[in-house]
Design a protein around this motif. Structure first.
Motif, PDB file in Angstrom:
ATOM      1  N   PRO A  43     -35.806  11.337 -52.902  1.00  0.00           N
ATOM      2  CA  PRO A  43     -34.753  10.077 -52.913  1.00  0.00           C
ATOM      3  C   PRO A  43     -35.902   8.773 -53.646  1.00  0.00           C
ATOM      4  O   PRO A  43     -37.043   9.209 -53.390  1.00  0.00           O
ATOM      5  N   LEU A  44     -36.167   7.884 -54.598  1.00  0.00           N
ATOM      6  CA  LEU A  44     -36.952   6.962 -55.064  1.00  0.00           C
ATOM      7  C   LEU A  44     -36.448   5.873 -55.276  1.00  0.00           C
ATOM      8  O   LEU A  44     -34.964   5.165 -55.409  1.00  0.00           O
ATOM      9  N   PHE A  45     -37.151   4.168 -54.186  1.00  0.00           N
ATOM     10  CA  PHE A  45     -36.757   3.093 -54.086  1.00  0.00           C
ATOM     11  C   PHE A  45     -37.414   2.424 -54.446  1.00  0.00           C
ATOM     12  O   PHE A  45     -37.771   2.607 -54.520  1.00  0.00           O
ATOM     13  N   ARG A  46     -36.374   0.863 -54.924  1.00  0.00           N
ATOM     14  CA  ARG A  46     -36.946   0.829 -55.980  1.00  0.00           C
ATOM     15  C   ARG A  46     -36.143  -1.001 -55.408  1.00  0.00           C
ATOM     16  O   ARG A  46     -35.121  -0.956 -54.439  1.00  0.00           O
ATOM     17  N   VAL A  47     -36.661  -2.341 -55.363  1.00  0.00           N
ATOM     18  CA  VAL A  47     -36.718  -3.368 -55.602  1.00  0.00           C
ATOM     19  C   VAL A  47     -36.496  -4.451 -56.636  1.00  0.00           C
ATOM     20  O   VAL A  47     -37.649  -4.287 -57.104  1.00  0.00           O
ATOM     21  N   GLY A  48     -35.860  -4.835 -57.135  1.00  0.00           N
ATOM     22  CA  GLY A  48     -35.730  -5.524 -58.099  1.00  0.00           C
ATOM     23  C   GLY A  48     -35.285  -7.312 -57.780  1.00  0.00           C
ATOM     24  O   GLY A  48     -33.999  -7.882 -57.111  1.00  0.00           O
ATOM     25  N   MET A  49     -35.802  -7.788 -58.919  1.00  0.00           N
ATOM     26  CA  MET A  49     -35.356  -9.693 -58.292  1.00  0.00           C
ATOM     27  C   MET A  49     -35.416 -10.298 -59.655  1.00  0.00           C
ATOM     28  O   MET A  49     -35.677 -10.089 -60.009  1.00  0.00           O
ATOM     29  N   ASP A  50     -34.442 -10.850 -59.968  1.00  0.00           N
ATOM     30  CA  ASP A  50     -33.999 -11.977 -61.252  1.00  0.00           C
ATOM     31  C   ASP A  50     -34.181 -13.544 -59.840  1.00  0.00           C
ATOM     32  O   ASP A  50     -32.988 -13.702 -59.486  1.00  0.00           O
ATOM     33  N   PHE A  51     -34.490 -14.361 -61.032  1.00  0.00           N
ATOM     34  CA  PHE A  51     -34.626 -15.198 -60.636  1.00  0.00           C
ATOM     35  C   PHE A  51     -33.807 -17.099 -60.558  1.00  0.00           C
ATOM     36  O   PHE A  51     -33.481 -16.379 -62.134  1.00  0.00           O
ATOM     37  N   GLY A 109     -36.317  -3.693 -61.224  1.00  0.00           N
ATOM     38  CA  GLY A 109     -36.323  -2.635 -60.562  1.00  0.00           C
ATOM     39  C   GLY A 109     -36.960  -1.582 -60.398  1.00  0.00           C
ATOM     40  O   GLY A 109     -37.543  -1.032 -60.697  1.00  0.00           O
ATOM     41  N   LEU A 110     -36.429  -1.003 -61.632  1.00  0.00           N
ATOM     42  CA  LEU A 110     -36.333   0.466 -62.502  1.00  0.00           C
ATOM     43  C   LEU A 110     -37.317   0.210 -63.358  1.00  0.00           C
ATOM     44  O   LEU A 110     -37.298   1.101 -64.332  1.00  0.00           O
ATOM     45  N   ASP A 111     -38.233  -1.047 -63.809  1.00  0.00           N
ATOM     46  CA  ASP A 111     -38.915  -0.529 -65.348  1.00  0.00           C
ATOM     47  C   ASP A 111     -39.707   0.401 -65.781  1.00  0.00           C
ATOM     48  O   ASP A 111     -39.856   0.482 -66.407  1.00  0.00           O
ATOM     49  N   ASP A 112     -40.179   0.804 -64.303  1.00  0.00           N
ATOM     50  CA  ASP A 112     -41.327   1.948 -64.414  1.00  0.00           C
ATOM     51  C   ASP A 112     -40.770   3.476 -64.149  1.00  0.00           C
ATOM     52  O   ASP A 112     -41.403   4.878 -64.711  1.00  0.00           O
ATOM     53  N   TYR A 113     -39.133   3.685 -64.204  1.00  0.00           N
ATOM     54  CA  TYR A 113     -38.387   4.678 -64.207  1.00  0.00           C
ATOM     55  C   TYR A 113     -37.105   5.127 -65.607  1.00  0.00           C
ATOM     56  O   TYR A 113     -37.328   4.439 -65.715  1.00  0.00           O
ATOM     57  N   GLU A 114     -38.122   6.393 -65.584  1.00  0.00           N
ATOM     58  CA  GLU A 114     -36.742   6.305 -67.241  1.00  0.00           C
ATOM     59  C   GLU A 114     -36.366   7.866 -66.475  1.00  0.00           C
ATOM     60  O   GLU A 114     -36.419   9.136 -66.034  1.00  0.00           O
ATOM     61  N   ILE A 172     -31.209 -10.354 -55.738  1.00  0.00           N
ATOM     62  CA  ILE A 172     -32.056  -8.624 -55.378  1.00  0.00           C
ATOM     63  C   ILE A 172     -31.411  -7.792 -54.977  1.00  0.00           C
ATOM     64  O   ILE A 172     -29.930  -8.268 -54.353  1.00  0.00           O
ATOM     65  N   VAL A 173     -31.669  -6.913 -55.169  1.00  0.00           N
ATOM     66  CA  VAL A 173     -31.140  -5.877 -55.089  1.00  0.00           C
ATOM     67  C   VAL A 173     -31.941  -4.418 -54.142  1.00  0.00           C
ATOM     68  O   VAL A 173     -32.895  -4.419 -55.043  1.00  0.00           O
ATOM     69  N   ARG A 174     -31.540  -4.117 -53.504  1.00  0.00           N
ATOM     70  CA  ARG A 174     -31.943  -2.611 -53.144  1.00  0.00           C
ATOM     71  C   ARG A 174     -31.707  -0.865 -53.926  1.00  0.00           C
ATOM     72  O   ARG A 174     -30.564  -1.391 -53.739  1.00  0.00           O
ATOM     73  N   LEU A 175     -32.257  -0.908 -54.511  1.00  0.00           N
ATOM     74  CA  LEU A 175     -32.099   0.211 -55.629  1.00  0.00           C
ATOM     75  C   LEU A 175     -32.577   1.672 -54.709  1.00  0.00           C
ATOM     76  O   LEU A 175     -33.628   1.887 -54.368  1.00  0.00           O
ATOM     77  N   ALA A 176     -32.105   3.053 -55.205  1.00  0.00           N
ATOM     78  CA  ALA A 176     -32.244   4.418 -54.713  1.00  0.00           C
ATOM     79  C   ALA A 176     -32.141   4.870 -56.072  1.00  0.00           C
ATOM     80  O   ALA A 176     -30.558   5.119 -56.023  1.00  0.00           O
ATOM     81  N   VAL A 177     -32.992   6.078 -56.236  1.00  0.00           N
ATOM     82  CA  VAL A 177     -32.622   6.886 -57.058  1.00  0.00           C
ATOM     83  C   VAL A 177     -32.525   8.346 -57.091  1.00  0.00           C
ATOM     84  O   VAL A 177     -33.475   8.647 -56.236  1.00  0.00           O
TER      85      VAL A 177
END
Length: 436
Positions: A264-272, A410-415, A281-286
């Motif tokens: 799994p690839l875990f990421r967290v992203g936030m919009d202000f 959160g996924l800006d560096d994942y393609e 804020i969202v916690r993500l798993a890919v």
């Protein structure tokens, strides 16, 4: 007089015409179902029996002349009562011999509502076009010292994000269920919580010409959204969904699925956000092998200063989880870093909105925990905005989806692998070659 008021009506509306048991009455139906005709007839019959003042509302006043006012006039002439009931246009009214009257107002001229007194019946025609604030104001205008009060609302079933659906049927965001619209489509007439619901179709109008029915049927081929509204009389999502692969699942099932991901690839992203926007804020798993995106946790609030937000999300400071946020909020990100949060700016570039949107659309499935209610509200039925030529704008949407922005960051560096590009290249991706 009794002979004069005889008129043929559609069987599906016979009970509605004389049913005044509920204060609020909601009519939903397709095009040409005769809901407006029978509502006007219902009001005429009531005002012939009792001295009342009825108020007929549309969003724009000038539309009354060729719609509601002319409809009343048409019915009165058919009933051969035009020598007794008058329909002047200046002022626009319908006047009855017993002193009853119908007055017409538009919500585009709210000041003129102040002069309305002792109204015991209000009919809001095409209520979905009226603003929610206007509907609530009209409830306050409905008052009479002795007579029972009634409000009738008629509409074509527009989008599920319209206030008429959210108020009278379902509001998923606020976990409010009044009536499942599917139940109404099945039963056709429902009484619940002091409200009378009536559903009608073009098929219910025995006076409708077959040519018109054929035109409605043809819509299925060139405009499915309009076909759903006009022919089937059903609420739904208007427009092209941004994430058709989005689905909601029980939280326990989502967490179990994440645990079973091999790598799994875990990421967290936030919009202000602050006033109208939200801190999201969202916690993500890919699942990088299956190309599934899981959303399993959210934080969603507005009106919060940064110091208060920091307290509420302190678990991130303690865990050291990396949060990627909007690069345009560099000052805010620096503030959180000074407090000990592991936060950095997400990549942002010219055209990044479109690029990120296309990236998220490449996931085969987007599975969201049912505990992430705001994410579900924003993304489940999110549709693309359209330009003046009715063409889709690929980086603009029907609402401002803050959780979608958080996912972008959160996924800006994942393609996500583009299967089409992979097939065209005709060789394994770099990621797969490494695994070998």
């Amino acid at each position: 007089m009794n002979d004069a008021v005889e008129t043929k009506v559609n069987p599906h509306f016979e009970d509605f015409l004389f049913d005044w048991s509920e204060k609020i009455q909601v009519l939903v139906g397709g095009y040409g179902s005769s809901k407006s005709y029978n509502t006007a007839l219902k009001i005429i019959l009531k005002l012939l029996q009792e001295k009342r003042t009825a108020l007929v509302i549309r969003e724009v006043f000038d539309t009354h002349r060729d719609s509601t006012h002319s409809l009343f006039e048409e019915i009165i002439m058919k009933m051969r009562l035009d020598d007794k009931i008058k329909c002047p246009v200046s002022p626009m009214q319908v006047r009855f011999p017993n002193g009853s009257k119908i007055i017409f107002k538009g919500m585009d001229k709210p000041a003129k509502l102040k002069s309305v007194n002792n109204v015991s019946i209000i009919w809001i025609e095409e209520c979905s076009e009226v603003k929610y604030a206007g509907f609530k104001e009209l409830l306050g205008r409905l008052r009479h010292p002795t007579l029972r009060l009634y409000m009738i609302l008629s509409t074509n079933p527009v989008s599920t994000d319209n206030w008429s659906f959210l108020h009278f049927f379902k509001d998923d965001r606020n976990k409010r269920l009044v009536l499942d619209d599917e139940e109404l489509y099945k039963k056709r007439i429902v009484r619940t919580n002091g409200t009378y619901y009536h559903h009608s179709l073009p098929d219910d109008n025995m006076f409708l010409q077959q040519d018109y029915m054929n035109q409605l049927d043809e819509m299925e081929q060139y405009d499915p959204d309009l076909y759903r509204i006009a022919r089937l009389g059903r609420f739904g999502v208007n427009g092209v969904r941004v994430l058709p692969q989005f689905e909601e699942q029980p939280h326990e099932d989502v967490m179990k699925a994440i645990q079973n991901i091999r790598k799994p690839l875990f990421r967290v992203g936030m919009d202000f956000g602050f006033v109208e926007s939200y801190n999201a804020i969202v916690r993500l798993a890919v699942d990088t092998e299956r190309k599934y995106l899981y959303i399993y946790w959210e934080y969603y609030k507005n009106g919060m200063t940064d110091d208060r937000t920091a307290v509420e999300i302190d678990e991130f400071r303690q865990s050291g989880e990396l949060i990627k946020g909007d690069s345009q909020e560099a000052k805010t990100i620096k503030y959180f870093n000074q407090l000990g949060f592991n936060m950095m700016s997400a990549l942002k570039f010219q055209g990044s909105r479109l690029a990120y949107t296309k990236k998220i659309k490449r996931f085969k499935k987007i599975i969201c925990s049912n505990e992430c209610t705001n994410t579900i509200y924003e993304l489940k039925d999110l549709t693309f905005a359209k330009d003046k030529n009715d063409a889709i704008i690929e980086d603009e949407f029907s609402i401002d989806p803050h959780t979608f922005s958080a996912i972008w960051y959160g996924l800006d560096d994942y393609e996500v692998t583009d299967l089409k590009e992979k097939k065209e290249r005709g060789r394994p991706s770099r990621e797969r070659r490494k695994r070998r």
